[in-house]
Design a protein around this motif. Structure first.
Motif, PDB file in Angstrom:
ATOM      1  N   SER A 218      32.797  -3.213  -0.112  1.00  0.00           N
ATOM      2  CA  SER A 218      32.270  -1.854  -0.302  1.00  0.00           C
ATOM      3  C   SER A 218      31.385  -1.766  -1.553  1.00  0.00           C
ATOM      4  O   SER A 218      30.732  -0.746  -1.763  1.00  0.00           O
ATOM      5  N   PHE A 219      31.391  -2.817  -2.373  1.00  0.00           N
ATOM      6  CA  PHE A 219      30.516  -2.922  -3.558  1.00  0.00           C
ATOM      7  C   PHE A 219      30.671  -4.357  -4.037  1.00  0.00           C
ATOM      8  O   PHE A 219      31.630  -5.040  -3.663  1.00  0.00           O
ATOM      9  N   PRO A 220      29.736  -4.846  -4.852  1.00  0.00           N
ATOM     10  CA  PRO A 220      29.856  -6.233  -5.307  1.00  0.00           C
ATOM     11  C   PRO A 220      31.174  -6.439  -6.071  1.00  0.00           C
ATOM     12  O   PRO A 220      31.526  -5.647  -6.953  1.00  0.00           O
ATOM     13  N   LEU A 230      33.066  -3.785 -18.289  1.00  0.00           N
ATOM     14  CA  LEU A 230      33.623  -2.975 -17.197  1.00  0.00           C
ATOM     15  C   LEU A 230      33.129  -3.366 -15.813  1.00  0.00           C
ATOM     16  O   LEU A 230      33.910  -3.477 -14.878  1.00  0.00           O
ATOM     17  N   HIS A 231      31.828  -3.546 -15.665  1.00  0.00           N
ATOM     18  CA  HIS A 231      31.305  -3.944 -14.360  1.00  0.00           C
ATOM     19  C   HIS A 231      30.726  -5.351 -14.478  1.00  0.00           C
ATOM     20  O   HIS A 231      29.536  -5.560 -14.377  1.00  0.00           O
ATOM     21  N   ASN A 232      31.639  -6.303 -14.680  1.00  0.00           N
ATOM     22  CA  ASN A 232      31.233  -7.690 -14.893  1.00  0.00           C
ATOM     23  C   ASN A 232      31.120  -8.390 -13.546  1.00  0.00           C
ATOM     24  O   ASN A 232      32.111  -8.574 -12.848  1.00  0.00           O
ATOM     25  N   MET A 247      40.541  -7.782 -10.994  1.00  0.00           N
ATOM     26  CA  MET A 247      39.893  -7.846  -9.683  1.00  0.00           C
ATOM     27  C   MET A 247      39.678  -6.401  -9.237  1.00  0.00           C
ATOM     28  O   MET A 247      40.642  -5.660  -9.000  1.00  0.00           O
ATOM     29  N   ASP A 248      38.420  -5.997  -9.178  1.00  0.00           N
ATOM     30  CA  ASP A 248      38.071  -4.639  -8.730  1.00  0.00           C
ATOM     31  C   ASP A 248      37.238  -4.849  -7.484  1.00  0.00           C
ATOM     32  O   ASP A 248      36.081  -5.285  -7.561  1.00  0.00           O
ATOM     33  N   ALA A 249      37.837  -4.582  -6.324  1.00  0.00           N
ATOM     34  CA  ALA A 249      37.168  -4.950  -5.074  1.00  0.00           C
ATOM     35  C   ALA A 249      37.718  -4.114  -3.930  1.00  0.00           C
ATOM     36  O   ALA A 249      38.857  -3.672  -3.965  1.00  0.00           O
ATOM     37  N   ALA A 259      37.126   1.255   0.644  1.00  0.00           N
ATOM     38  CA  ALA A 259      38.324   1.186  -0.195  1.00  0.00           C
ATOM     39  C   ALA A 259      37.849   0.706  -1.557  1.00  0.00           C
ATOM     40  O   ALA A 259      36.827   0.020  -1.661  1.00  0.00           O
ATOM     41  N   ASP A 260      38.586   1.059  -2.602  1.00  0.00           N
ATOM     42  CA  ASP A 260      38.193   0.687  -3.972  1.00  0.00           C
ATOM     43  C   ASP A 260      39.476   0.512  -4.779  1.00  0.00           C
ATOM     44  O   ASP A 260      40.085   1.500  -5.191  1.00  0.00           O
ATOM     45  N   ILE A 261      39.866  -0.730  -4.967  1.00  0.00           N
ATOM     46  CA  ILE A 261      41.167  -1.035  -5.584  1.00  0.00           C
ATOM     47  C   ILE A 261      40.958  -1.978  -6.769  1.00  0.00           C
ATOM     48  O   ILE A 261      40.142  -2.897  -6.685  1.00  0.00           O
ATOM     49  N   GLY A 342      38.252   8.544 -12.446  1.00  0.00           N
ATOM     50  CA  GLY A 342      37.981   8.235 -11.043  1.00  0.00           C
ATOM     51  C   GLY A 342      36.861   9.071 -10.467  1.00  0.00           C
ATOM     52  O   GLY A 342      36.184   9.815 -11.181  1.00  0.00           O
ATOM     53  N   HIS A 343      36.701   8.915  -9.163  1.00  0.00           N
ATOM     54  CA  HIS A 343      35.571   9.503  -8.443  1.00  0.00           C
ATOM     55  C   HIS A 343      35.998   9.743  -7.012  1.00  0.00           C
ATOM     56  O   HIS A 343      36.998   9.187  -6.550  1.00  0.00           O
ATOM     57  N   MET A 344      35.219  10.522  -6.286  1.00  0.00           N
ATOM     58  CA  MET A 344      35.477  10.706  -4.853  1.00  0.00           C
ATOM     59  C   MET A 344      35.135   9.420  -4.114  1.00  0.00           C
ATOM     60  O   MET A 344      34.290   8.638  -4.554  1.00  0.00           O
ATOM     61  N   VAL A 349      31.464   4.268  -1.809  1.00  0.00           N
ATOM     62  CA  VAL A 349      32.589   3.989  -2.707  1.00  0.00           C
ATOM     63  C   VAL A 349      32.602   5.008  -3.847  1.00  0.00           C
ATOM     64  O   VAL A 349      33.677   5.500  -4.221  1.00  0.00           O
ATOM     65  N   HIS A 350      31.453   5.344  -4.387  1.00  0.00           N
ATOM     66  CA  HIS A 350      31.331   6.532  -5.251  1.00  0.00           C
ATOM     67  C   HIS A 350      30.719   7.588  -4.330  1.00  0.00           C
ATOM     68  O   HIS A 350      29.501   7.667  -4.199  1.00  0.00           O
ATOM     69  N   ASP A 351      31.561   8.374  -3.710  1.00  0.00           N
ATOM     70  CA  ASP A 351      31.094   9.163  -2.575  1.00  0.00           C
ATOM     71  C   ASP A 351      29.988  10.145  -2.968  1.00  0.00           C
ATOM     72  O   ASP A 351      30.156  10.941  -3.907  1.00  0.00           O
ATOM     73  N   VAL A 391      42.014   6.722  -8.697  1.00  0.00           N
ATOM     74  CA  VAL A 391      42.688   6.917  -9.985  1.00  0.00           C
ATOM     75  C   VAL A 391      42.668   5.540 -10.644  1.00  0.00           C
ATOM     76  O   VAL A 391      43.257   4.591 -10.111  1.00  0.00           O
ATOM     77  N   GLU A 392      41.936   5.412 -11.746  1.00  0.00           N
ATOM     78  CA  GLU A 392      41.687   4.077 -12.279  1.00  0.00           C
ATOM     79  C   GLU A 392      41.640   4.021 -13.799  1.00  0.00           C
ATOM     80  O   GLU A 392      40.599   3.740 -14.382  1.00  0.00           O
ATOM     81  N   PRO A 393      42.786   4.287 -14.439  1.00  0.00           N
ATOM     82  CA  PRO A 393      42.794   4.160 -15.893  1.00  0.00           C
ATOM     83  C   PRO A 393      42.709   2.693 -16.329  1.00  0.00           C
ATOM     84  O   PRO A 393      43.016   1.788 -15.537  1.00  0.00           O
ATOM     85  N   ILE A 431      43.907  -0.589 -13.512  1.00  0.00           N
ATOM     86  CA  ILE A 431      44.657  -0.497 -12.261  1.00  0.00           C
ATOM     87  C   ILE A 431      44.080   0.694 -11.504  1.00  0.00           C
ATOM     88  O   ILE A 431      43.904   1.769 -12.094  1.00  0.00           O
ATOM     89  N   GLU A 432      43.774   0.503 -10.210  1.00  0.00           N
ATOM     90  CA  GLU A 432      43.087   1.553  -9.439  1.00  0.00           C
ATOM     91  C   GLU A 432      43.693   1.697  -8.059  1.00  0.00           C
ATOM     92  O   GLU A 432      43.891   0.703  -7.351  1.00  0.00           O
ATOM     93  N   ASP A 433      43.979   2.938  -7.686  1.00  0.00           N
ATOM     94  CA  ASP A 433      44.444   3.255  -6.338  1.00  0.00           C
ATOM     95  C   ASP A 433      43.553   4.328  -5.732  1.00  0.00           C
ATOM     96  O   ASP A 433      42.831   5.028  -6.451  1.00  0.00           O
TER      97      ASP A 433
HETATM   98  N1  GLY Z   1      34.399  -0.266  -8.225  1.00  0.00           N
HETATM   99  C1  GLY Z   1      33.801   0.483  -9.244  1.00  0.00           C
HETATM  100  C2  GLY Z   1      34.666   1.589  -9.559  1.00  0.00           C
HETATM  101  O1  GLY Z   1      35.860   1.413  -9.612  1.00  0.00           O
HETATM  102  O2  GLY Z   1      34.260   2.694  -9.698  1.00  0.00           O
END
Ligand code: GLY
Ligand code: MN
Ligand code: MN
Length: 463
Positions: A218-220, A230-232, A247-249, A259-261, A342-344, A349-351, A391-393, A431-433
């Motif tokens: 859904s994104f690199p 942050l976005h390495n 791992m942000d994927a 999905a964005d986890i 976080g974001h929508m 993925v960033h709606d 939710v990704e603190p 950590i992101e859900d």
């Molecule tokens: N995957 C980028 C972000 O978490 O917003």
């Protein structure tokens, strides 16, 4: 694809929200990498997918906001196309799949739009984000491509955002399909996080899982032992003991839902004492933030709650000092947590970020802060049932930022810089859900992906 009735009903809802004129939706075309016949992976525009469902180049659509009639512009393939691409559905078949009754050749779009303009009918369009689309719109509307954004239709943006922000049951099912693939991507990464493995090996496996799942990423992929960046997207490092793998994927389904986890795994599978201490703070921030999510709460309030947990936790380990509430009010926590909570999430993925972040994440009651850290919060507004958000603190030790703040004497009453110096080799934890706002509270979407210290260590040990 959803049933034709879904697309027809979405268009009907949109039509009722805007008083008059036509809405023009240019589809995405192929985008060349290094020569025309060698394009990037094809991705349809998400708003086009939402109202017209068809994921292929060469299409545009118009919705007449007075009559409700939709017209699909596109061409049937010719023998030359069939030789290279195989047999393709006819335009009539495609239009039927998405409940559109009228089809016209692409060449007629310019005349259709000219007719609207000469008869004074407003032509509503969304701000373009691809150069090719900007050129097409500029030509059709007689507007310099550079100026298109100022002419984009605010009523159309607002109507689309209002509609796409609230997910239906069939959309939630799609997002959960993407999450099932993300589960495999992340648990594979945890099992592979061993010294001597290269980041690219893990990223490659994870991307393969996304492709094997029928969609794509859904994104690199972010897969790095330098999570403090942050976005390495660099994947060339060898994993070594003492580092943390962020791992942000996520996957996106064939229909485009994301999905964005994010998960963080200690290289070698066991958190050391220092890593565990910081990890538990981030874990508490995500878990208690999720619990706070419910209709009516502003997401900015949830972000500030997460910031407070970070400040309290960092105080308990001696990295921060003073009153945590005051530290958060002054933005001191942002040295360690410099991004938004976080974001929508949905078809993007960033709606809907292309429609303008402030239209999506803010409203008349909630304006964006300009404080460092809080300013990056993409979603601040009041939450409604049906929203899906991340939710990704995180907590990061960014050496260049630490040096700058120290040099400028920033927030010295809240930060123990001498102690922070000793964490410059730490890296970062995020950590992101993905969470659905329900009528009464919230639900974390997808099958739970290991998140507690014990569960991450157990998954890592199973590899
Ligand atoms: N995957 C980028 C972000 O978490 O917003
Ligand atoms: Mn992410
Ligand atoms: Mn995210």
């Amino acid at each position: 694809m959803f049933d034709a009735a879904t697309y027809a009903s979405r268009r009907e809802t949109l039509q009722q929200k805007i008083s008059s004129g036509v809405a023009l939706f240019p589809g995405n075309n192929e985008s060349p990498m290094n020569y025309t016949a060698n394009p990037y992976h094809y991705r349809q525009d998400s708003t086009f997918l939402y109202y017209f469902g068809l994921a292929m180049p060469g299409l545009a659509a118009v919705l007449d906001l007075d009559s409700g009639q939709a017209v699909l512009f596109g061409d049937d393939v010719e023998m030359e196309d069939i030789i290279w691409m195989g047999p393709q559905p006819t335009m009539a078949e495609r239009a039927r799949q998405v409940g559109v009754a009228e089809i016209r050749p692409s060449a007629e779009l310019a005349a259709y739009i000219r007719q609207c303009l000469t008869t004074g009918r407003p032509v509503h369009f969304l701000p373009p984000y691809r150069a090719e689309t900007a050129l097409t719109l500029g030509r059709l509307l007689g507007i310099q491509p550079d100026h298109l954004k100022t002419y984009a239709s605010v009523p159309l943006i607002q109507a689309v955002v209002a509609q796409r922000a609230v997910k239906t049951a069939e959309e939630i099912e799609q997002i959960e399909q993407a999450l099932a693939v993300a589960y495999d991507m992340h648990t594979t990464a945890m099992r592979m996080a061993k010294p001597g493995v290269y980041e690219r090996e893990i990223a490659g496996q994870a991307e393969g899982i996304a492709l094997a799942g029928g969609g794509t990423v859904s994104f690199p992929i972010i897969c790095t032992i330098n999570g403090q960046t942050l976005h390495n997207h660099y994947h060339g490092n060898e994993l070594r003991e003492g580092r943390l793998l962020i791992m942000d994927a996520g996957a996106e389904t064939e229909m485009g839902y994301a999905a964005d986890i994010t998960r963080t795994t200690p290289v070698g599978g066991k958190f050391n004492a220092r890593q565990k201490e910081i990890y538990e703070i981030v874990l508490k921030a995500i878990n208690t933030s999720i619990e706070a999510i419910k209709p009516g709460i502003k997401y900015r309030q949830v972000h500030l709650h997460a910031a407070r947990i970070v400040a309290e936790g960092l105080k308990s380990v001696g990295l921060m000092m003073g009153d945590p509430a005051e530290a958060v009010a002054q933005g001191a926590h942002a040295l360690f947590f410099p991004h938004g909570l976080g974001h929508m999430m949905g078809l993007d993925v960033h709606d809907m970020e292309n429609l303008g972040e402030n239209y999506v994440g803010y409203d008349a009651d909630t304006t964006r802060s300009d404080q460092f850290g809080l300013a990056y919060l993409r979603l601040g507004r009041e939450l409604e049932p049906g929203f899906v958000l991340t939710v990704e603190p995180g907590i990061y030790f960014i050496p260049a930022l630490i040096d700058q703040w120290r040099k400028e004497g920033k927030c010295t009453q809240f930060i123990d810089y001498d102690k922070v110096e000793t964490y410059k080799d730490f890296g970062g934890i995020r950590i992101e859900d993905d969470v659905l706002v329900t009528n009464t509270g919230q639900r974390v979407l997808g099958k739970p992906i290991p998140k507690s210290v014990a569960d991450v260590e157990a998954m890592a040990a199973s590899g």
